[in-house]
Write a protein that holds these residues in place. Sequence first.
Motif, PDB file in Angstrom:
ATOM      1  N   PRO A  86     -75.021  20.485  39.085  1.00 40.27           N
ATOM      2  CA  PRO A  86     -75.650  21.345  40.089  1.00 40.27           C
ATOM      3  C   PRO A  86     -74.655  21.775  41.171  1.00 40.27           C
ATOM      4  N   LEU A  87     -74.860  23.023  41.627  1.00 37.22           N
ATOM      5  CA  LEU A  87     -73.968  23.604  42.639  1.00 37.22           C
ATOM      6  C   LEU A  87     -74.809  24.018  43.836  1.00 37.22           C
ATOM      7  N   ILE A  88     -74.337  23.688  45.040  1.00 43.94           N
ATOM      8  CA  ILE A  88     -75.026  24.156  46.248  1.00 43.94           C
ATOM      9  C   ILE A  88     -74.053  25.006  47.052  1.00 43.94           C
ATOM     10  N   ILE A  89     -74.445  26.256  47.334  1.00 44.01           N
ATOM     11  CA  ILE A  89     -73.600  27.147  48.134  1.00 44.01           C
ATOM     12  C   ILE A  89     -74.178  27.194  49.545  1.00 44.01           C
ATOM     13  N   ILE A  90     -73.360  26.767  50.515  1.00 40.65           N
ATOM     14  CA  ILE A  90     -73.877  26.666  51.893  1.00 40.65           C
ATOM     15  C   ILE A  90     -73.003  27.432  52.881  1.00 40.65           C
ATOM     16  N   ASP A  91     -73.598  27.708  54.036  1.00 37.71           N
ATOM     17  CA  ASP A  91     -72.828  28.202  55.171  1.00 37.71           C
ATOM     18  C   ASP A  91     -72.201  26.965  55.814  1.00 37.71           C
ATOM     19  N   GLY A  92     -70.886  26.824  55.636  1.00 40.20           N
ATOM     20  CA  GLY A  92     -70.218  25.613  56.131  1.00 40.20           C
ATOM     21  C   GLY A  92     -69.639  25.776  57.519  1.00 40.20           C
ATOM     22  N   THR A  93     -70.013  26.847  58.234  1.00 36.65           N
ATOM     23  CA  THR A  93     -69.418  27.019  59.573  1.00 36.65           C
ATOM     24  C   THR A  93     -69.799  25.848  60.491  1.00 36.65           C
ATOM     25  N   ASP A  94     -70.986  25.277  60.244  1.00 41.52           N
ATOM     26  CA  ASP A  94     -71.320  24.013  60.908  1.00 41.52           C
ATOM     27  C   ASP A  94     -70.987  22.902  59.909  1.00 41.52           C
ATOM     28  N   PRO A  95     -69.960  22.095  60.186  1.00 39.62           N
ATOM     29  CA  PRO A  95     -69.543  21.054  59.219  1.00 39.62           C
ATOM     30  C   PRO A  95     -70.698  20.131  58.811  1.00 39.62           C
ATOM     31  N   GLU A  96     -71.666  19.924  59.707  1.00 40.28           N
ATOM     32  CA  GLU A  96     -72.807  19.047  59.405  1.00 40.28           C
ATOM     33  C   GLU A  96     -73.619  19.547  58.207  1.00 40.28           C
ATOM     34  N   GLU A  97     -73.529  20.845  57.927  1.00 38.73           N
ATOM     35  CA  GLU A  97     -74.282  21.406  56.797  1.00 38.73           C
ATOM     36  C   GLU A  97     -73.807  20.782  55.472  1.00 38.73           C
ATOM     37  N   ILE A  98     -72.569  20.323  55.438  1.00 40.72           N
ATOM     38  CA  ILE A  98     -72.050  19.660  54.220  1.00 40.72           C
ATOM     39  C   ILE A  98     -72.831  18.352  54.007  1.00 40.72           C
ATOM     40  N   VAL A  99     -73.061  17.628  55.089  1.00 46.24           N
ATOM     41  CA  VAL A  99     -73.849  16.381  54.990  1.00 46.24           C
ATOM     42  C   VAL A  99     -75.272  16.714  54.546  1.00 46.24           C
ATOM     43  N   ARG A 100     -75.825  17.790  55.126  1.00 45.45           N
ATOM     44  CA  ARG A 100     -77.201  18.166  54.758  1.00 45.45           C
ATOM     45  C   ARG A 100     -77.277  18.571  53.285  1.00 45.45           C
ATOM     46  N   ALA A 101     -76.195  19.193  52.759  1.00 40.73           N
ATOM     47  CA  ALA A 101     -76.186  19.562  51.331  1.00 40.73           C
ATOM     48  C   ALA A 101     -76.260  18.307  50.469  1.00 40.73           C
ATOM     49  N   VAL A 102     -75.522  17.292  50.875  1.00 37.43           N
ATOM     50  CA  VAL A 102     -75.513  16.035  50.115  1.00 37.43           C
ATOM     51  C   VAL A 102     -76.873  15.340  50.230  1.00 37.43           C
ATOM     52  N   GLU A 103     -77.476  15.425  51.409  1.00 39.72           N
ATOM     53  CA  GLU A 103     -78.743  14.721  51.634  1.00 39.72           C
ATOM     54  C   GLU A 103     -79.974  15.539  51.218  1.00 39.72           C
ATOM     55  N   GLY A 104     -79.758  16.810  50.834  1.00 37.20           N
ATOM     56  CA  GLY A 104     -80.861  17.619  50.320  1.00 37.20           C
ATOM     57  C   GLY A 104     -81.650  18.370  51.376  1.00 37.20           C
ATOM     58  N   SER A 105     -81.129  18.462  52.613  1.00 31.47           N
ATOM     59  CA  SER A 105     -81.892  19.158  53.658  1.00 31.47           C
ATOM     60  C   SER A 105     -81.146  20.414  54.156  1.00 31.47           C
ATOM     61  N   HIS A 106     -80.323  20.977  53.311  1.00 32.16           N
ATOM     62  CA  HIS A 106     -79.498  22.143  53.689  1.00 32.16           C
ATOM     63  C   HIS A 106     -80.311  23.438  53.690  1.00 32.16           C
ATOM     64  N   SER A 107     -79.682  24.517  54.216  1.00 29.99           N
ATOM     65  CA  SER A 107     -80.360  25.823  54.205  1.00 29.99           C
ATOM     66  C   SER A 107     -79.670  26.794  53.253  1.00 29.99           C
ATOM     67  N   GLY A 108     -78.932  26.292  52.282  1.00 29.45           N
ATOM     68  CA  GLY A 108     -78.188  27.173  51.376  1.00 29.45           C
ATOM     69  C   GLY A 108     -78.948  27.491  50.096  1.00 29.45           C
ATOM     70  N   THR A 109     -78.204  27.821  49.036  1.00 27.64           N
ATOM     71  CA  THR A 109     -78.784  28.173  47.733  1.00 27.64           C
ATOM     72  C   THR A 109     -78.363  27.124  46.708  1.00 27.64           C
ATOM     73  N   GLU A 110     -79.341  26.619  45.978  1.00 28.84           N
ATOM     74  CA  GLU A 110     -79.061  25.590  44.966  1.00 28.84           C
ATOM     75  C   GLU A 110     -79.056  26.229  43.582  1.00 28.84           C
ATOM     76  N   ILE A 111     -78.015  25.949  42.798  1.00 33.22           N
ATOM     77  CA  ILE A 111     -77.922  26.567  41.464  1.00 33.22           C
ATOM     78  C   ILE A 111     -77.880  25.463  40.415  1.00 33.22           C
ATOM     79  N   ARG A 112     -78.751  25.577  39.445  1.00 37.42           N
ATOM     80  CA  ARG A 112     -78.750  24.631  38.311  1.00 37.42           C
ATOM     81  C   ARG A 112     -79.384  25.290  37.087  1.00 37.42           C
ATOM     82  N   GLY A 113     -79.218  24.646  35.965  1.00 35.11           N
ATOM     83  CA  GLY A 113     -79.893  25.115  34.755  1.00 35.11           C
ATOM     84  C   GLY A 113     -79.132  26.129  33.940  1.00 35.11           C
TER      85      GLY A 113
END
Length: 225
Positions: free
Chosen positions: A198-225
């Motif tokens: 699975p790939l998650i594409i996020i706006d990383g301008t806030d470094p904390e968004e990387i943590v949110r991507a790992v924890e599943g609470s991000h605001s980006g786009t999730e790609i799978r399948g």
Amino acid sequence: MKISISLGGSLLTRQGNADAYRAYATVLRRLKEDGHQLVVVCGGGRLARDFISIGRKLDANHYLQDRLGILATHVNALLLIAALGEDADTRLHRRGGEIRKHLSDRILVGGGHLPGSSTDYRAVLFAEAMGADLIVNATDYGGVFDRDPSKHPDAKQFNSLSFGQLEEIIRKRFKQSPGDYGLFDLKAVRRARRCQIPLIIIDGTDPEEIVRAVEGSHSGTEIRG
Ligand code: UTP
């Protein structure tokens, strides 16, 4: 979790000083302390675009332009290694084999390798090599939108997509050339689809968004399948 992160170079170079390297190192260190195994591939950002633009003026061909971009990714990777200090493996990684061999509790940092792709492709190859559970692509333009958000303020972001849908969007809307491999390079999407990570594409301008991507609470786009 085992995580491969493609860290857009623009996130590191936009301020032109040490602050961004320090800020991303802080977040990566926290993920490591939480028990995650990390491989981070740095993009070239403004350094790459500046080198490539000078190269173009000197009539450098695409191969040479890509090589200039690759050098910029190495500069960013070495600066991130410096910012991570003891928490990073001090080697600059370019090949999947190196990742397999050196995977440890230290953060592995890599850069570009072969002309004709982007560091996103490296991040997918490294993900395969480490048997990653997740690939995170942190950029300065956010997730995947139905139209170019810089031209269409009403563009809508996708919360989730299949790899096939992402490939189609990239083929239709993004060019693939030195210094500009668009949203995520095509080779990288095809490879990620094949290895089904699975790939998650996020706006990383806030470094904390990387943590949110790992924890599943991000605001980006999730790609799978
Ligand atoms: P990237 O395109 O990966 O970095 O590499 P970036 O521009 O910082 O990424 P984003 O857009 O912020 O996410 C810079 C350039 O280096 C060359 C390509 O020309 C690429 O555009 N490159 C990089 C390669 O040719 N091969 C590689 O493996 C990596």
